[in-house]
Design a protein around this motif. Structure first.
Motif, PDB file in Angstrom:
ATOM      1  N   GLU A  42      31.084   0.998  10.673  1.00  0.00           N
ATOM      2  CA  GLU A  42      32.426   1.585  10.630  1.00  0.00           C
ATOM      3  C   GLU A  42      32.815   2.161  11.987  1.00  0.00           C
ATOM      4  O   GLU A  42      33.943   1.966  12.453  1.00  0.00           O
ATOM      5  CB  GLU A  42      32.490   2.663   9.551  1.00  0.00           C
ATOM      6  CG  GLU A  42      32.433   2.094   8.146  1.00  0.00           C
ATOM      7  CD  GLU A  42      32.282   3.158   7.063  1.00  0.00           C
ATOM      8  OE1 GLU A  42      32.294   4.377   7.387  1.00  0.00           O
ATOM      9  OE2 GLU A  42      32.152   2.772   5.893  1.00  0.00           O
ATOM     10  N   ARG A  43      31.889   2.867  12.638  1.00  0.00           N
ATOM     11  CA  ARG A  43      32.155   3.487  13.932  1.00  0.00           C
ATOM     12  C   ARG A  43      32.509   2.426  14.988  1.00  0.00           C
ATOM     13  O   ARG A  43      33.388   2.622  15.821  1.00  0.00           O
ATOM     14  CB  ARG A  43      30.933   4.301  14.369  1.00  0.00           C
ATOM     15  CG  ARG A  43      31.122   5.117  15.623  1.00  0.00           C
ATOM     16  CD  ARG A  43      29.921   6.025  15.934  1.00  0.00           C
ATOM     17  NE  ARG A  43      28.639   5.343  15.909  1.00  0.00           N
ATOM     18  CZ  ARG A  43      27.728   5.465  14.931  1.00  0.00           C
ATOM     19  NH1 ARG A  43      27.958   6.236  13.889  1.00  0.00           N
ATOM     20  NH2 ARG A  43      26.581   4.824  14.987  1.00  0.00           N
ATOM     21  N   ASN A  44      31.838   1.287  14.935  1.00  0.00           N
ATOM     22  CA  ASN A  44      32.088   0.216  15.899  1.00  0.00           C
ATOM     23  C   ASN A  44      33.244  -0.690  15.489  1.00  0.00           C
ATOM     24  O   ASN A  44      33.542  -1.657  16.174  1.00  0.00           O
ATOM     25  CB  ASN A  44      30.825  -0.638  16.074  1.00  0.00           C
ATOM     26  CG  ASN A  44      29.736   0.115  16.790  1.00  0.00           C
ATOM     27  OD1 ASN A  44      29.991   0.759  17.802  1.00  0.00           O
ATOM     28  ND2 ASN A  44      28.528   0.053  16.283  1.00  0.00           N
ATOM     29  N   GLN A  45      33.865  -0.372  14.367  1.00  0.00           N
ATOM     30  CA  GLN A  45      34.977  -1.176  13.841  1.00  0.00           C
ATOM     31  C   GLN A  45      34.601  -2.655  13.823  1.00  0.00           C
ATOM     32  O   GLN A  45      35.334  -3.521  14.298  1.00  0.00           O
ATOM     33  CB  GLN A  45      36.248  -0.939  14.661  1.00  0.00           C
ATOM     34  CG  GLN A  45      36.707   0.507  14.609  1.00  0.00           C
ATOM     35  CD  GLN A  45      37.912   0.787  15.469  1.00  0.00           C
ATOM     36  OE1 GLN A  45      38.228   0.057  16.401  1.00  0.00           O
ATOM     37  NE2 GLN A  45      38.600   1.877  15.167  1.00  0.00           N
ATOM     38  N   THR A  46      33.439  -2.925  13.245  1.00  0.00           N
ATOM     39  CA  THR A  46      32.902  -4.281  13.186  1.00  0.00           C
ATOM     40  C   THR A  46      33.763  -5.185  12.333  1.00  0.00           C
ATOM     41  O   THR A  46      33.912  -6.364  12.625  1.00  0.00           O
ATOM     42  CB  THR A  46      31.464  -4.234  12.614  1.00  0.00           C
ATOM     43  OG1 THR A  46      30.691  -3.359  13.433  1.00  0.00           O
ATOM     44  CG2 THR A  46      30.832  -5.602  12.610  1.00  0.00           C
ATOM     45  N   TRP A  47      34.350  -4.642  11.285  1.00  0.00           N
ATOM     46  CA  TRP A  47      35.182  -5.454  10.409  1.00  0.00           C
ATOM     47  C   TRP A  47      36.263  -4.611   9.782  1.00  0.00           C
ATOM     48  O   TRP A  47      36.276  -3.388   9.889  1.00  0.00           O
ATOM     49  CB  TRP A  47      34.361  -6.145   9.338  1.00  0.00           C
ATOM     50  CG  TRP A  47      33.645  -5.225   8.369  1.00  0.00           C
ATOM     51  CD1 TRP A  47      34.175  -4.168   7.698  1.00  0.00           C
ATOM     52  CD2 TRP A  47      32.301  -5.310   7.958  1.00  0.00           C
ATOM     53  NE1 TRP A  47      33.241  -3.584   6.896  1.00  0.00           N
ATOM     54  CE2 TRP A  47      32.064  -4.273   7.026  1.00  0.00           C
ATOM     55  CE3 TRP A  47      31.257  -6.160   8.247  1.00  0.00           C
ATOM     56  CZ2 TRP A  47      30.834  -4.071   6.415  1.00  0.00           C
ATOM     57  CZ3 TRP A  47      30.040  -5.957   7.636  1.00  0.00           C
ATOM     58  CH2 TRP A  47      29.840  -4.918   6.734  1.00  0.00           C
ATOM     59  N   GLU A  48      37.188  -5.285   9.131  1.00  0.00           N
ATOM     60  CA  GLU A  48      38.187  -4.599   8.322  1.00  0.00           C
ATOM     61  C   GLU A  48      38.203  -5.276   6.959  1.00  0.00           C
ATOM     62  O   GLU A  48      37.992  -6.489   6.850  1.00  0.00           O
ATOM     63  CB  GLU A  48      39.567  -4.655   8.975  1.00  0.00           C
ATOM     64  CG  GLU A  48      40.124  -6.054   9.134  1.00  0.00           C
ATOM     65  CD  GLU A  48      41.457  -6.077   9.858  1.00  0.00           C
ATOM     66  OE1 GLU A  48      42.444  -6.539   9.241  1.00  0.00           O
ATOM     67  OE2 GLU A  48      41.496  -5.650  11.021  1.00  0.00           O
ATOM     68  N   LEU A  49      38.408  -4.487   5.931  1.00  0.00           N
ATOM     69  CA  LEU A  49      38.437  -5.030   4.576  1.00  0.00           C
ATOM     70  C   LEU A  49      39.728  -5.804   4.353  1.00  0.00           C
ATOM     71  O   LEU A  49      40.814  -5.323   4.665  1.00  0.00           O
ATOM     72  CB  LEU A  49      38.312  -3.904   3.555  1.00  0.00           C
ATOM     73  CG  LEU A  49      36.970  -3.182   3.521  1.00  0.00           C
ATOM     74  CD1 LEU A  49      37.006  -2.053   2.493  1.00  0.00           C
ATOM     75  CD2 LEU A  49      35.841  -4.141   3.214  1.00  0.00           C
ATOM     76  N   THR A  50      39.587  -7.009   3.846  1.00  0.00           N
ATOM     77  CA  THR A  50      40.742  -7.866   3.592  1.00  0.00           C
ATOM     78  C   THR A  50      40.339  -8.945   2.594  1.00  0.00           C
ATOM     79  O   THR A  50      39.155  -9.096   2.289  1.00  0.00           O
ATOM     80  CB  THR A  50      41.241  -8.519   4.903  1.00  0.00           C
ATOM     81  OG1 THR A  50      42.439  -9.234   4.643  1.00  0.00           O
ATOM     82  CG2 THR A  50      40.217  -9.465   5.493  1.00  0.00           C
ATOM     83  N   ASP A  51      41.297  -9.664   2.096  1.00  0.00           N
ATOM     84  CA  ASP A  51      41.011 -10.818   1.246  1.00  0.00           C
ATOM     85  C   ASP A  51      40.942 -12.048   2.134  1.00  0.00           C
ATOM     86  O   ASP A  51      41.793 -12.235   3.013  1.00  0.00           O
ATOM     87  CB  ASP A  51      42.104 -10.997   0.192  1.00  0.00           C
ATOM     88  CG  ASP A  51      42.095  -9.873  -0.838  1.00  0.00           C
ATOM     89  OD1 ASP A  51      40.994  -9.424  -1.206  1.00  0.00           O
ATOM     90  OD2 ASP A  51      43.185  -9.447  -1.259  1.00  0.00           O
ATOM     91  N   ALA A  52      39.951 -12.890   1.906  1.00  0.00           N
ATOM     92  CA  ALA A  52      39.844 -14.137   2.672  1.00  0.00           C
ATOM     93  C   ALA A  52      40.963 -15.073   2.255  1.00  0.00           C
ATOM     94  O   ALA A  52      41.286 -15.185   1.074  1.00  0.00           O
ATOM     95  CB  ALA A  52      38.482 -14.789   2.427  1.00  0.00           C
ATOM     96  N   PRO A  53      41.581 -15.745   3.217  1.00  0.00           N
ATOM     97  CA  PRO A  53      42.646 -16.684   2.866  1.00  0.00           C
ATOM     98  C   PRO A  53      42.099 -17.888   2.107  1.00  0.00           C
ATOM     99  O   PRO A  53      40.909 -18.199   2.182  1.00  0.00           O
ATOM    100  CB  PRO A  53      43.213 -17.103   4.226  1.00  0.00           C
ATOM    101  CG  PRO A  53      42.171 -16.777   5.220  1.00  0.00           C
ATOM    102  CD  PRO A  53      41.345 -15.674   4.655  1.00  0.00           C
TER     103      PRO A  53
END
Length: 143
Positions: A42-53
């Motif tokens: 989270e600290r490194n902003q490795t990913w963001e939560l989203t729905d895969a297209p």
């Protein structure tokens, strides 16, 4: 091991690392290690939560657990890493390039010999989560 002159003895005990998340969750030390890993992500902003297209093929993830020991065999720390299951991908289909930021032993030997010859000072650094700082041009989805 026994020291026959003094009569002292010592025993080295090792414990097995968890193989499953369910196993790890039974232990506070492994839960804490998992929390530290998630905080780093989270600290490194490795990913963001989203729905895969539609049509995207998400890569699975899994937890890997490893007990790190000191030189004397004592437990240093419990390490939990959330890793992508890259082995499920196929070269040329899911990816076209591979990067492995690992120094070869021969390279380390050459650098150390140059440092010794030239009187250079050597510093060692263990970078946690260095792989998280790569720049991707593609969108990658994990689940």
């Amino acid at each position: 091991m026994a020291d026959y002159e003094t009569g002292e003895s010592a025993m080295i005990v090792t414990e097995n690392d968890p193989v499953t998340v369910e196993e790890a969750l039974k232990s506070k030390k492994w839960r804490d290690a998992m929390v530290k890993e998630m905080e780093a992500i989270e600290r490194n902003q490795t990913w963001e939560l989203t729905d895969a297209p539609t049509g995207a093929k998400p890569i699975g993830v899994k937890w890997v657990f490893k007990t790190k020991l000191r030189e004397n065999g004592e437990i240093d720390k419990c390490k939990a890493r959330l890793v992508a299951k890259g082995y499920a991908q196929h070269y040329g289909v899911d990816y076209t390039e591979v990067f492995a930021l690992v120094a070869k032993l021969d390279t380390i030997r050459i650098i150390l010999s140059m440092a010794a010859h030239n009187g250079w000072i050597i510093f060692q650094l263990d970078v946690k989560s260095s792989f998280l700082h790569g720049e991707l041009k593609e969108e990658i989805y994990v689940q």
